[in-house]
Scaffold this motif. Structure first.
Motif, PDB file in Angstrom:
ATOM      1  N   SER A 695       0.817  -1.213   0.000  1.00  0.00           N
ATOM      2  CA  SER A 695       0.000   0.000   0.000  1.00  0.00           C
ATOM      3  C   SER A 695       0.847   1.258   0.000  1.00  0.00           C
ATOM      4  O   SER A 695       0.441   2.299  -0.525  1.00  0.00           O
ATOM      5  N   MET A 696       2.039   1.190   0.581  1.00  0.00           N
ATOM      6  CA  MET A 696       2.921   2.349   0.626  1.00  0.00           C
ATOM      7  C   MET A 696       3.230   2.880  -0.770  1.00  0.00           C
ATOM      8  O   MET A 696       3.368   4.091  -0.983  1.00  0.00           O
ATOM      9  N   GLU A 697       3.311   1.983  -1.764  1.00  0.00           N
ATOM     10  CA  GLU A 697       3.579   2.401  -3.144  1.00  0.00           C
ATOM     11  C   GLU A 697       2.446   3.289  -3.672  1.00  0.00           C
ATOM     12  O   GLU A 697       2.708   4.285  -4.369  1.00  0.00           O
ATOM     13  N   TYR A 698       1.229   2.938  -3.351  1.00  0.00           N
ATOM     14  CA  TYR A 698       0.087   3.740  -3.828  1.00  0.00           C
ATOM     15  C   TYR A 698       0.063   5.091  -3.115  1.00  0.00           C
ATOM     16  O   TYR A 698      -0.300   6.112  -3.712  1.00  0.00           O
ATOM     17  N   PHE A 724      -7.364  10.560  13.756  1.00  0.00           N
ATOM     18  CA  PHE A 724      -7.466   9.646  12.625  1.00  0.00           C
ATOM     19  C   PHE A 724      -6.138   8.967  12.268  1.00  0.00           C
ATOM     20  O   PHE A 724      -6.046   8.303  11.233  1.00  0.00           O
ATOM     21  N   GLU A 725      -5.154   9.112  13.111  1.00  0.00           N
ATOM     22  CA  GLU A 725      -3.885   8.430  12.845  1.00  0.00           C
ATOM     23  C   GLU A 725      -4.026   6.912  12.773  1.00  0.00           C
ATOM     24  O   GLU A 725      -3.357   6.264  11.964  1.00  0.00           O
ATOM     25  N   PRO A 726      -4.907   6.281  13.595  1.00  0.00           N
ATOM     26  CA  PRO A 726      -5.076   4.832  13.452  1.00  0.00           C
ATOM     27  C   PRO A 726      -5.566   4.426  12.063  1.00  0.00           C
ATOM     28  O   PRO A 726      -5.221   3.338  11.578  1.00  0.00           O
ATOM     29  N   ILE A 727      -6.394   5.266  11.441  1.00  0.00           N
ATOM     30  CA  ILE A 727      -6.842   4.966  10.081  1.00  0.00           C
ATOM     31  C   ILE A 727      -5.665   5.052   9.118  1.00  0.00           C
ATOM     32  O   ILE A 727      -5.450   4.161   8.280  1.00  0.00           O
ATOM     33  N   PHE A 728      -4.881   6.128   9.235  1.00  0.00           N
ATOM     34  CA  PHE A 728      -3.688   6.282   8.401  1.00  0.00           C
ATOM     35  C   PHE A 728      -2.762   5.074   8.578  1.00  0.00           C
ATOM     36  O   PHE A 728      -2.298   4.469   7.603  1.00  0.00           O
ATOM     37  N   ASP A 729      -2.506   4.713   9.809  1.00  0.00           N
ATOM     38  CA  ASP A 729      -1.582   3.611  10.078  1.00  0.00           C
ATOM     39  C   ASP A 729      -2.086   2.294   9.499  1.00  0.00           C
ATOM     40  O   ASP A 729      -1.305   1.504   8.952  1.00  0.00           O
ATOM     41  N   SER A 730      -3.384   2.037   9.628  1.00  0.00           N
ATOM     42  CA  SER A 730      -3.917   0.759   9.141  1.00  0.00           C
ATOM     43  C   SER A 730      -3.766   0.640   7.629  1.00  0.00           C
ATOM     44  O   SER A 730      -3.556  -0.459   7.109  1.00  0.00           O
ATOM     45  N   LEU A 731      -3.843   1.757   6.925  1.00  0.00           N
ATOM     46  CA  LEU A 731      -3.786   1.719   5.464  1.00  0.00           C
ATOM     47  C   LEU A 731      -2.369   1.828   4.921  1.00  0.00           C
ATOM     48  O   LEU A 731      -2.035   1.188   3.914  1.00  0.00           O
ATOM     49  N   VAL A 732      -1.554   2.630   5.550  1.00  0.00           N
ATOM     50  CA  VAL A 732      -0.209   2.879   5.021  1.00  0.00           C
ATOM     51  C   VAL A 732       0.831   2.013   5.728  1.00  0.00           C
ATOM     52  O   VAL A 732       1.632   1.328   5.082  1.00  0.00           O
ATOM     53  N   MET A 733       0.825   2.006   7.042  1.00  0.00           N
ATOM     54  CA  MET A 733       1.857   1.297   7.790  1.00  0.00           C
ATOM     55  C   MET A 733       1.547  -0.202   7.932  1.00  0.00           C
ATOM     56  O   MET A 733       2.468  -1.014   8.045  1.00  0.00           O
ATOM     57  N   VAL A 740      -8.123  -0.619   0.125  1.00  0.00           N
ATOM     58  CA  VAL A 740      -8.776   0.674  -0.098  1.00  0.00           C
ATOM     59  C   VAL A 740      -7.945   1.525  -1.066  1.00  0.00           C
ATOM     60  O   VAL A 740      -8.474   2.086  -2.029  1.00  0.00           O
ATOM     61  N   LEU A 741      -6.649   1.597  -0.821  1.00  0.00           N
ATOM     62  CA  LEU A 741      -5.788   2.427  -1.663  1.00  0.00           C
ATOM     63  C   LEU A 741      -5.610   1.802  -3.045  1.00  0.00           C
ATOM     64  O   LEU A 741      -5.527   2.520  -4.048  1.00  0.00           O
ATOM     65  N   ARG A 742      -5.563   0.502  -3.110  1.00  0.00           N
ATOM     66  CA  ARG A 742      -5.418  -0.192  -4.404  1.00  0.00           C
ATOM     67  C   ARG A 742      -6.594   0.090  -5.327  1.00  0.00           C
ATOM     68  O   ARG A 742      -6.429   0.247  -6.548  1.00  0.00           O
ATOM     69  N   ASP A 743      -7.807   0.185  -4.763  1.00  0.00           N
ATOM     70  CA  ASP A 743      -9.001   0.389  -5.585  1.00  0.00           C
ATOM     71  C   ASP A 743      -9.385   1.866  -5.736  1.00  0.00           C
ATOM     72  O   ASP A 743     -10.364   2.181  -6.416  1.00  0.00           O
ATOM     73  N   PHE A 744      -8.630   2.757  -5.095  1.00  0.00           N
ATOM     74  CA  PHE A 744      -9.024   4.165  -5.068  1.00  0.00           C
ATOM     75  C   PHE A 744      -9.121   4.768  -6.469  1.00  0.00           C
ATOM     76  O   PHE A 744     -10.132   5.398  -6.818  1.00  0.00           O
ATOM     77  N   ALA A 745      -8.107   4.617  -7.299  1.00  0.00           N
ATOM     78  CA  ALA A 745      -8.108   5.230  -8.632  1.00  0.00           C
ATOM     79  C   ALA A 745      -9.258   4.689  -9.474  1.00  0.00           C
ATOM     80  O   ALA A 745      -9.952   5.446 -10.172  1.00  0.00           O
ATOM     81  N   SER A 746      -9.465   3.380  -9.411  1.00  0.00           N
ATOM     82  CA  SER A 746     -10.561   2.765 -10.162  1.00  0.00           C
ATOM     83  C   SER A 746     -11.910   3.305  -9.697  1.00  0.00           C
ATOM     84  O   SER A 746     -12.813   3.550 -10.508  1.00  0.00           O
TER      85      SER A 746
END
Length: 798
Positions: A695-698, A724-733, A740-746
């Protein structure tokens, strides 16, 4: 019942005086509602008795649907509609100066469920009765249900749901049929005439008191039963602290889904599950024995269906009753049990495939544990014969392993049918998640795609659309929703399509009034109503939706040339009390709403609203008003979904992944009448199996994603600091478990296509019509017909 409105008025006024002890002029709206409810219940009582007598005399096979949830909603208009007396009653009340709608709102939503699982069970009961099929529900009468949700400063706050504060007019308490349920204690084993006898001694006993509700079919004489059990102290408690015993007993039927993060909650949930199945099975067998001799053919007259893993203890409990109380041997009891019980799997999520620690299970249910252990030993012996020496495989399939009792494994081994609830979901069960069981029992696995009762979600909740349909193709669609396909002949009829659009606008105006009354927010009824209403869970990806809103806000602020049709994003969801991540998402949605709704630059283009305390009676206003249906779960995670069907039936267009029943909706309406995006189920499962997603790549390579993610923690929401840092951490870290991030552009791209399509009003109306016309397949009548013929082997009665 009533041949005309005058006969109704006479009966109503007489009943009101007798019931309330006051004249009509002195009566309150509550008095009037209660009187009408009693009148209806008394009316159905004769047919209710007749139905049960018919089942008894003709010895018809009956199904009992065990579910921890039954999300019924309000029943007043539903019952009037099904009984065919809505017009007479409404007209008679009008003569008396009473608006039926005013009486409807007096009724509380029955607090007996949370989401799709419970609503499905309610739809199934309606279809069973409407198809004249002998089928009943068995559940728990929760005093406070799940909880009443309040939003305070953007946060979810849980309050007890006081749905029973004024009683429940539809139920009949039957204390004479109460049943004793044992917990704790020990098992005494003794030999008698060459066989072992087992007796549960020193148990703490709880009394299960049944409350019966009539379930009326649509314009039929069939009245089936929903039996709900209430936990009350036994008259003969063991020698202990009486107040503690009373509190612990009543807790069993106090709340739906108590927090089980600690042992105390685990014990309570396990108690609830055994309480439900033990009371229900004992009751069923008592009824059976009044009609039949011996239990060797029990399975020929009784089918028990377990809705998800919560009622799986029905398997060892039926074994216990057959052996310990009825004297049958193991092999006979096992044959009867497996041929009686069938199981629906509703999820592949490991957290929902329940596992109970032996250290809790064994002392709480000592005899049941002995039986489960024996089932496991015999099953493992069969596995050894099939896979000699393959210890890891046997261990992975065992019902008890690593000091845990695996309820899904017990359900598969102890039933004759295991079904998924959408074609994709069933394939995932067969070929991935439960593949080893499928190899052993291929004949057990089958698919039954979920359905909804169109009588509730179209006929009742969208009367203007229902009237247009009936005026156009006749009323045969009410009994057979497949006739909705006849609407396709109006695909190029501009007058019909204009009527469709006018009805949608009227429904949107109705919802606008409700939103303004609830939130004070003024909504543009001509904006696109983009709606996501469902249980709050990470895999359902409300996050992806609200991230898209943040992206649109950023785009509007930064790009003066950016054009978008005004859009209102509507959310409704409850988060489980202990699900802290989900609660963060609710706070985020409300923080975004606060930001965008109060920005003078964007408020005419973009609105966000969160509907507090989402429930059936609110949903009945939401679905008819929707333009866009958000069905955006991570592919492979949503077993079926039924909200997608309710939106479709009311003419909303689906934006969704190819997940659950979305796959079949896509097949029905065609590529041009749905908006599909994102990873496929196969791609998701391959990522889980082989890795390769970072996810970090996205985050680093998509500036839109980076901006939205950074806004979670850079002061964009100044009032919440690091909320909202826990949300950031769950998706990025933590690598974004649900992509979520993989499908965002689509997702952004498909939403642009959706907005552009909406601006072609004629094309959008045609798309809406196709969705309505193709929705008949997703009626619960079709689903129940398949269950009846292929699993339960029950037949319509006269």
């Amino acid at each position: 019942m009533f041949s005309d409105k005058d006969e109704f008025k006479e009966a109503f006024l007489k009943k009101l005086e007798m019931t309330c002890g006051k004249s009509f002029n002195e009566s309150t709206v509550k008095d009037q509602f209660y009187t009408l409810g009693l009148l209806i219940r008394e009316y159905v009582s004769t047919e209710w008795i007749n139905t049960n007598e018919h089942y008894r005399i003709d010895k018809v096979k009956q199904v009992y649907y065990f579910s921890i949830e039954f999300l019924l909603g309000r029943l007043l208009r539903h019952n009037l509609l099904n009984l065919g007396i809505e017009d007479i009653v409404e007209s008679g009340l009008n003569d008396l100066g009473i608006d039926l709608t005013d009486l409807e709102v007096v009724e509380s939503d029955a607090g007996l469920g949370n989401g799709g699982l419970g609503r499905l069970a309610a739809c199934f009961l309606d279809s069973l009765a409407s198809l004249n099929l002998p089928g009943h529900g068995c559940g728990i009468r929760y005093k406070h249900g799940l909880f009443e949700q309040k939003i305070v400063d953007g946060y979810q706050v849980e309050l007890p749901d006081q749905w029973l504060r004024n009683g429940h007019v539809w139920e009949v308490r039957k204390a004479d049929l109460a049943i004793e349920i044992p917990f704790w204690g020990e098992v005494e084993v003794r030999e008698e005439k060459g066989r072992k006898l087992f007796r549960h001694i020193n148990a703490e006993r709880v009394t299960a008191v049944p409350y019966d509700m009539p379930i009326a079919g649509y314009k039929t004489d069939t009245i089936n039963t929903l039996r709900l059990w209430s936990a009350e102290p036994s008259r003969y408690p063991i020698n202990q602290d009486v107040l503690k015993y009373k509190k612990e007993t009543e807790a069993i039927s106090e709340f739906l889904y108590p927090d089980d993060t600690q042992d105390e909650g685990k014990i309570l949930r396990l108690k609830q599950q055994y309480f439900l199945v033990s009371a229900s099975i004992k009751s069923i067998i008592q009824t059976y024995k009044r009609q039949h001799r011996g239990l060797s053919e029990f399975h020929k007259y009784i089918s028990i269906h377990i809705n998800d893993t919560h009622p799986v203890l029905a398997i060892p409990e039926l074994m216990r009753v057959l052996m310990d109380e009825e004297g049958l041997g193991w092999d006979t009891a096992w044959r009867i049990t497996t041929e009686t019980i069938s199981y629906t799997n509703h999820t592949t999520l490991s957290e929902a495939l329940e596992k109970w620690p032996v250290r809790i299970f064994q002392p709480l249910l000592p005899r049941i544990f002995m039986i489960v252990n024996e089932i496991n030993e015999r099953f493992c012996q069969k596995l050894w014969d099939r896979y000699p020496g393959e210890w890891e495989k046997i261990e992975s399939l065992a019902i008890i392993a690593h000091d845990q009792v695996k309820m899904a494994h017990l359900a598969i081994v102890g039933s004759h049918s295991v079904n998924g609830v959408a074609a994709l979901h069933t394939d995932i069960l067969k070929y991935r998640e439960m593949n080893q069981f499928y190899k052993i029992y291929p004949e057990k696995f089958n698919n039954k795609t979920n359905g909804i009762t169109h009588r509730n979600w179209l006929l009742k909740s969208n009367p203007h659309l229902s009237n247009l349909i009936t005026e156009s193709i006749g009323d045969k669609w009410i009994k057979n929703p497949n006739h909705l396909e006849e609407l396709l002949t109006y695909s190029n009829d501009s007058s019909f399509l204009d009527s469709l659009a006018s009805i949608k606008l009227a429904n949107k105006k109705k919802l606008v009034k409700r939103i303004e009354a609830q939130t004070g927010e003024k909504i543009d009824e001509h904006s696109i109503f983009d709606i996501q209403v469902k249980r709050l869970h990470a895999y359902k990806r409300q996050l992806l939706n609200i991230f898209h809103v943040m992206y649109l806000y950023n785009r509007l602020k930064e790009d003066s040339h950016f054009h978008m049709h005004p859009r209102t994003f509507i959310f409704g969801a409850k988060a489980s009390p202990g699900y802290y991540f989900a609660k963060k998402v609710i706070k985020l949605i409300n923080a975004v709403a606060q930001k965008v709704n109060n920005d003078p630059y964007t408020k005419d283009k973009l609105k966000v609203t969160f509907l507090e305390n989402y429930r059936v009676s609110l949903a009945e206003d939401v679905f008819p008003a929707a333009d866009v249906s958000e069905q955006i779960s991570t592919a492979s995670k949503e077993a079926s979904g039924t909200g997608n069907m309710k939106f479709m039936m009311n003419g909303a267009i689906t934006v969704g992944t190819l997940d659950g029943a979305n796959v079949e909706i896509h097949e029905k309406v065609g590529e041009e009448n749905i908006f599909i995006f994102g990873l496929s189920a196969e791609e998701v499962l391959n990522y889980y199996h082989h890795g390769g997603y970072h996810s970090m790549e996205y985050y680093h390579h998509d500036k839109r994603i980076q901006q939205v993610m950074d806004q979670l923690k850079n002061g964009f929401f100044p009032e919440v600091m690091d909320e909202f840092e826990p949300i950031f951490d769950s998706l990025v870290m933590e690598n974004d478990q649900y992509f979520v991030l993989r499908d965002f552009a689509s997702y952004v791209n498909i939403q642009e296509r959706t907005g552009a399509a909406y601006e072609n009003s004629m094309k959008w109306r045609q798309m809406s019509l196709v969705n309505i016309a193709k929705s008949g397949y997703f009626s619960s009548d079709r689903t129940i017909d398949e269950y009846a013929k292929e699993i339960w082997r029950i037949h319509p009665t006269r």
